[in-house]
Design an enzyme around this catalytic site. Structure first.
Site, PDB file in Angstrom:
ATOM      1  N   GLY A 199      27.468  20.658  36.069  1.00 26.07           N
ATOM      2  CA  GLY A 199      28.866  20.930  36.411  1.00 26.07           C
ATOM      3  C   GLY A 199      29.677  21.439  35.245  1.00 26.07           C
ATOM      4  O   GLY A 199      30.863  21.753  35.407  1.00 26.07           O
TER       5      GLY A 199
ATOM      6  N   LYS B 259      27.381  13.997  23.681  1.00 24.17           N
ATOM      7  CA  LYS B 259      28.828  13.854  23.834  1.00 24.17           C
ATOM      8  C   LYS B 259      29.163  12.379  24.035  1.00 24.17           C
ATOM      9  O   LYS B 259      28.398  11.634  24.655  1.00 24.17           O
ATOM     10  CB  LYS B 259      29.324  14.673  25.038  1.00 24.17           C
ATOM     11  CG  LYS B 259      29.079  16.164  24.888  1.00 24.17           C
ATOM     12  CD  LYS B 259      29.746  16.975  25.985  1.00 24.17           C
ATOM     13  CE  LYS B 259      29.311  16.583  27.359  1.00 24.17           C
ATOM     14  NZ  LYS B 259      27.847  16.769  27.570  1.00 24.17           N
TER      15      LYS B 259
ATOM     16  N   ASP C 113      25.928   8.763  28.585  1.00 23.51           N
ATOM     17  CA  ASP C 113      25.137   9.612  27.697  1.00 23.51           C
ATOM     18  C   ASP C 113      24.665   8.835  26.470  1.00 23.51           C
ATOM     19  O   ASP C 113      23.512   8.948  26.041  1.00 23.51           O
ATOM     20  CB  ASP C 113      25.967  10.833  27.257  1.00 23.51           C
ATOM     21  CG  ASP C 113      26.170  11.821  28.395  1.00 23.51           C
ATOM     22  OD1 ASP C 113      25.583  11.621  29.467  1.00 23.51           O
ATOM     23  OD2 ASP C 113      26.911  12.794  28.201  1.00 23.51           O
TER      24      ASP C 113
ATOM     25  N   HIS D 208      35.326  15.756  33.281  1.00 25.70           N
ATOM     26  CA  HIS D 208      34.727  15.226  34.510  1.00 25.70           C
ATOM     27  C   HIS D 208      35.792  15.013  35.579  1.00 25.70           C
ATOM     28  O   HIS D 208      35.587  14.252  36.516  1.00 25.70           O
ATOM     29  CB  HIS D 208      34.003  13.900  34.232  1.00 25.70           C
ATOM     30  CG  HIS D 208      32.954  14.007  33.176  1.00 25.70           C
ATOM     31  ND1 HIS D 208      33.163  13.603  31.879  1.00 25.70           N
ATOM     32  CD2 HIS D 208      31.701  14.507  33.219  1.00 25.70           C
ATOM     33  CE1 HIS D 208      32.072  13.833  31.170  1.00 25.70           C
ATOM     34  NE2 HIS D 208      31.179  14.383  31.954  1.00 25.70           N
TER      35      HIS D 208
ATOM     36  N   GLY E  77      53.613  44.055  49.786  1.00 30.54           N
ATOM     37  CA  GLY E  77      55.007  43.654  49.751  1.00 30.54           C
ATOM     38  C   GLY E  77      55.742  43.936  48.462  1.00 30.54           C
ATOM     39  O   GLY E  77      56.744  43.270  48.182  1.00 30.54           O
ATOM     40  N   ASP E  78      55.312  44.926  47.687  1.00 28.87           N
ATOM     41  CA  ASP E  78      55.985  45.180  46.413  1.00 28.87           C
ATOM     42  C   ASP E  78      56.533  46.597  46.292  1.00 28.87           C
ATOM     43  O   ASP E  78      56.893  47.034  45.200  1.00 28.87           O
ATOM     44  CB  ASP E  78      55.026  44.910  45.252  1.00 28.87           C
ATOM     45  CG  ASP E  78      53.873  45.915  45.198  1.00 28.87           C
ATOM     46  OD1 ASP E  78      53.655  46.617  46.201  1.00 28.87           O
ATOM     47  OD2 ASP E  78      53.187  45.975  44.157  1.00 28.87           O
ATOM     48  N   CYS E  79      56.604  47.320  47.400  1.00 29.26           N
ATOM     49  CA  CYS E  79      57.061  48.704  47.355  1.00 29.26           C
ATOM     50  C   CYS E  79      58.483  48.801  46.793  1.00 29.26           C
ATOM     51  O   CYS E  79      58.777  49.629  45.935  1.00 29.26           O
ATOM     52  CB  CYS E  79      56.992  49.329  48.747  1.00 29.26           C
ATOM     53  SG  CYS E  79      57.529  51.051  48.815  1.00 29.26           S
TER      54      CYS E  79
ATOM     55  N   SER F 252      52.149  54.377  43.331  1.00 28.26           N
ATOM     56  CA  SER F 252      53.369  55.176  43.489  1.00 28.26           C
ATOM     57  C   SER F 252      53.725  55.872  42.185  1.00 28.26           C
ATOM     58  O   SER F 252      54.061  57.061  42.169  1.00 28.26           O
ATOM     59  CB  SER F 252      54.532  54.284  43.936  1.00 28.26           C
ATOM     60  OG  SER F 252      54.288  53.746  45.203  1.00 28.26           O
TER      61      SER F 252
END
Length: 589
Positions: free
Chosen positions: A58, A109, A114, A221, A402-404, A447
């Protein structure tokens, strides 16, 4: 609710992940019967010290991504966020010992599981007569008061892998490597921050954060950090992190001060975008250099993750020249970045932009556009665009991102700022060229590129003349450029439709005696009409059915063997008929 994961089974995901890495890396071998990855050239290590590390899965690319010449000899992986089995650790120690190594260093570690499992395997191996040492790395700088368990092991462990690997490759003995990396580990600190938690396959997220909260000082973790802070800018969060890491009242601080030389690691905890990672790296470099700290090397990427956690950790390692040479030493480990062996601080990071070519004298400059009138027109255009920002955004949300409106407002503000710098050029060609460069640089998006293309091309016919036929030719040139690079055609329901309709009306300017304002008025009217949906002809259903039928016919021609010889003849006619019956063609017709 558990989060979605691309796994085969929850129980087998750690095995599958390690198998996939080994399958794609010819420098690695699996140890049969164990979740262990070893260098494929173990026999070449005879007479040298072996380095083993590992921990729960992980954290990819840790730990197997750091196996290779100049770094680790092998790794032992546990299940996700779970310490590896003692039997697998012992099997790895025996494997490297049987290859003829003169000793093994376990790099662990600082987590309870561990320490216990690696420690037990070490004791069993030593009882068998195998020389084994162990260093426990704790580089966490989160806790201001030292806890009994000590500092947690975080991403700084990867730097210990690198230093130990360089020493082992140089033939240094087990005891000296152990002593030297123990000293290095004390000059290092790491601090993490995350926007949200992660989730172990088959489980729920380990903790919850509000939308306006950030977790500071968390582990790898998914365990909670030391405190939660309000969401802030990247610069503010990095400053807070570095303040916390270097504060002398913090018992786990890194003693970095003005004049110190450090290696900086900006580590993606798994789910942060590369965009955000670059922003955080930039903020860290600026903040450290602003404190007078010299950044000898900067490593940016994913080194030790926490599954999909969207966050980063910063690691600082105090270095001198001998230690820097070990960091720079060659390695074949796949996850170690190709870092330039030059200091970050003091390095030239930019170069002057090329000077713009001198403009040729413009014969149309005299008697060109009146500056005051040009300003009034441009200001009116800009004010109109700014007033339509929300309306254009709303329209664009129905069909795009939606940013025109925002994009066009950005262009309008850029033009307004440019007009404040001085009067615009009197030459029409120079005016359009300047506007083109401004939109290309400031407007952004497709554009900006399309308007820039249009204005650049339109400026060319106006260099020689500025009469009405020249303006009509300018419109033609701009439209041709938009079609060539934008791949749109009239009738495709793009910005070209409206401009094309206006351009057709402006053709009248090429005739002697054309009335300027009459033609302009008509061009505006047809341009507005060009924004409306095409009129229904009643032929659309017929066109659609024919289009589908002809598609099937073309497929049949390709697949039917007796038609091989006459195939091209059939196809030419059928494809042309299909084009005539396409819905867009029927609508335009």
């Amino acid at each position: 609710m558990t989060s979605k994961k691309l796994v085969n089974t929850v129980a087998g995901c750690a095995d599958d992940a390690l198998a996939g890495l080994v399958a794609c890396n010819p420098n690695l071998h699996l140890l049969r019967g164990h979740r262990v990855a070893l260098r494929s050239d173990l026999d070449s290590l005879k007479g040298r010290v072996a380095l083993l590390s590992g921990g729960g899965s992980g954290h990819e690319p840790a730990h197997a991504g750091f196996v290779g010449k100049g770094m680790l000899t092998g790794v032992i992986a546990g299940a996700v966020f779970t310490s590896p089995a003692v039997g697998s650790i012992l099997a790895a120690i025996r494997a490297v010992a049987q290859a003829g190594t003169v000793g093994t260093l376990l790099i662990v570690k600082n987590y309870t599981g561990d320490r216990l499992n690696f420690g037990l395997a070490r004791e069993q191996a030593r009882a068998e007569g195998i020389p084994v040492e162990m260093v426990v790395i704790g580089d966490d700088s989160a806790f201001t008061v030292l806890k009994k368990a000590g500092r947690r092991g975080l991403c700084g462990t990867v730097l210990i892998h690198k230093v130990a690997g360089a020493l082992a490759e140089a033939g240094v003995g087990l005891e000296e490597i152990t002593n030297r990396v123990s000293v290095v580990a004390k000059a290092m600190g790491t601090l993490g921050v995350s926007l949200s938690s992660c989730s172990v396959p088959g489980s729920r997220p380990t903790f919850e954060l509000s939308l306006d909260e950030v977790e500071l000082g968390l582990g790898i973790h998914g365990e909670a950090g030391v405190r939660r802070i309000k969401m802030a800018s990247a610069d503010e969060i990095v400053t807070l992190m570095l303040d916390h890491m270097t504060n002398s009242s913090n018992v786990s601080h890194v003693p970095v001060q003005s004049g110190s030389s450090v290696v900086l690691m900006v580590n993606n905890l798994g789910g942060l975008s590369f965009l955000e990672l670059g922003i955080m790296a930039d903020a860290a470099v600026r903040s450290l250099e602003g404190r007078g700290v010299k950044i000898a090397r900067a490593l940016v990427g994913t080194f030790m993750s926490a599954l999909e956690m969207p966050g980063i950790s910063l690691t600082l390692l105090l270095v001198d020249e001998p230690l820097l040479k070990l960091i720079d030493a060659e390695t074949t480990a796949s996850a170690w970045p190709n870092v330039a062996k030059v200091s970050v601080t003091g390095r030239k990071r930019s170069r002057a932009a090329p000077a713009e070519p001198l403009e040729a004298p413009d014969s149309t400059a005299t008697g060109g556009l009146a500056s005051g009138q040009t300003v009034l027109v441009l200001e009116r255009v800009c004010a109109t665009l700014l007033g339509l920002e929300e309306h254009l955004n709303a329209l664009d949300r129905a069909a795009g991102d939606g940013d025109c409106g925002t994009t066009h407002s950005r262009a309008a503000r850029a033009i307004q700022g440019w007009l404040k710098e001085g009067p615009p050029p009197a030459s029409p060609a120079q005016l359009l060229s300047k506007l083109s460069l401004l939109l290309l640089e400031k407007m952004g998006g497709s554009s900006g590129a399309l308007y820039g293309l249009f204005l650049t091309a339109a400026a060319q016919p106006l260099k020689a003349k500025t009469d009405l036929p020249a303006w009509s030719a300018a419109m033609d040139a701009g439209l041709e450029a938009m079609q060539k690079y934008g791949k749109a055609a009239p009738g495709d329901r793009t910005m070209l439709d409206s401009l094309w309709a206006a351009g057709q009306e402006l053709q009248a300017w090429k005739s002697p005696g054309a009335n300027l304002f009459h033609v302009l008025t008509k061009a505006v009217q047809v341009s507005e009409a060009g924004t409306q949906p095409p009129r229904k002809t009643g032929l659309e259903p017929l066109g659609s059915h024919l289009y589908v039928t002809l598609n099937k016919l073309i497929s049949f021609v390709y697949l039917f063997p007796p038609l091989n010889r006459e195939r091209s003849t059939y196809l030419r006619g059928t494809v042309r008929l299909r084009e005539m019956c396409s819905p867009s063609t029927v609508s335009r017709t």
